[in-house]
Design an enzyme around this catalytic site. Sequence first.
Site, PDB file in Angstrom:
ATOM      1  N   THR A 194      40.266 -67.199   9.677  1.00  0.00           N
ATOM      2  CA  THR A 194      39.345 -66.643   8.686  1.00  0.00           C
ATOM      3  C   THR A 194      37.904 -66.859   9.126  1.00  0.00           C
ATOM      4  OG1 THR A 194      40.873 -67.108   6.899  1.00  0.00           O
ATOM      5  CG2 THR A 194      38.585 -66.795   6.282  1.00  0.00           C
ATOM      6  N   VAL A 223      48.172 -62.197  -0.854  1.00  0.00           N
ATOM      7  CA  VAL A 223      46.712 -62.260  -0.748  1.00  0.00           C
ATOM      8  C   VAL A 223      46.303 -63.719  -0.831  1.00  0.00           C
ATOM      9  CG1 VAL A 223      44.531 -61.625  -1.838  1.00  0.00           C
ATOM     10  CG2 VAL A 223      46.413 -59.979  -1.790  1.00  0.00           C
TER      11      VAL A 223
HETATM   12  N1  GLY Z   1      42.210 -68.611   4.205  1.00  0.00           N
HETATM   13  C1  GLY Z   1      42.842 -67.442   4.598  1.00  0.00           C
HETATM   14  C2  GLY Z   1      44.080 -67.141   3.894  1.00  0.00           C
HETATM   15  O1  GLY Z   1      44.726 -68.049   3.368  1.00  0.00           O
HETATM   16  O2  GLY Z   1      44.460 -65.995   3.861  1.00  0.00           O
END
Ligand code: GLY
Length: 333
Positions: A194, A223
């Site tokens: 991310t 998500v």
């Molecule tokens: N932090 C990214 C996700 O968990 O999709």
Amino acid sequence: MDRKKFIAMSSLGLAAIKWPNKSSIINKPIVISTWDSGMAVNEAAWKILSSNGKSIDAVEAGAIYIEDTINCCVGLGGYPDRDGIVTLDACIMDEKSNCGSVAGLEQIQHPISVARKVMENTPHIMLVGNGALQFALENGFKKEDGKLSSDADNAYKKWLEKSDYQPEINIENKKNHGPFAPAFFDDGTPNHDTMGLVAMDVHGDLSGAVTTSGMAFKVHGRVGDSPIIGAGLFVDNEIGAATSSGVGEEVIRICGTHTVVEYMRQGYSPEMACKKAVERIVNRDTQKASGIQVGFLAMNKKGEFGAYAIQKGFVYSVKTNNENKIYTSKYIL
Ligand code: GLY
């Protein structure tokens, strides 16, 4: 309540709250990003910040840069879900609390720019799946072919052999391909799960952006925290801003970045605010936390910044007029 008692109670309350000193902004412009791949992201944002541009344009430029990076676990080069489909999540937020977000978006190169269009061109905040794709196409974005990058394809085929769904801690420091992508492929290409970035421009205005392909080999439709305002990103132009990386489910459970900003509102430094949010995750279920990574990264209105993670290994990148470097986050476990 009599007047004396009211005054006594009010002064006790005021003494407990340490408000940040908003008159002393010491560090602007500034951009901070998750991971070491944030160095290049910061450079892209800096082109705008250093020419007196707006922080919202800077964070979008930074996110666009990483979405274009081949083999990165952000954008269409990212790892797919367990059905072999890359689904993208992104969000953006400006100094006026305007925000936009997309989740589960397929075959679009720049989800961050679609998120910005949601923010600017609709009365809504979040569009998902086919609706997000339809909106993107209506707004001139091109539909890409949906093929996996060669690294993602190899990793997916390898994953299919066992279909193991356990996240690995700090996989970013390892060479094998697990549910979270490694920091660097063998050829040195940066590769993290991310990208979250926060910037303050010369006007003192804060914005933030997050973009990701999410947890590799996730259930189709899953998500994470990244596109959720208050989980993967939160900006309050009076106080500060925060972003996160790691296992999104744990971030969502504590409304992670909103929690960090609220701790800064109480007077905590960015680092201590991140630490207190991480403690919320660890204290809730220490055994579970010992098997995952979450890192928070924050900046306050003075341009002070800091981070904290559950585990060793979370790093972040900072660029100002005076420095351009990678910091290592402190951690709890
Ligand atoms: N932090 C990214 C996700 O968990 O999709």
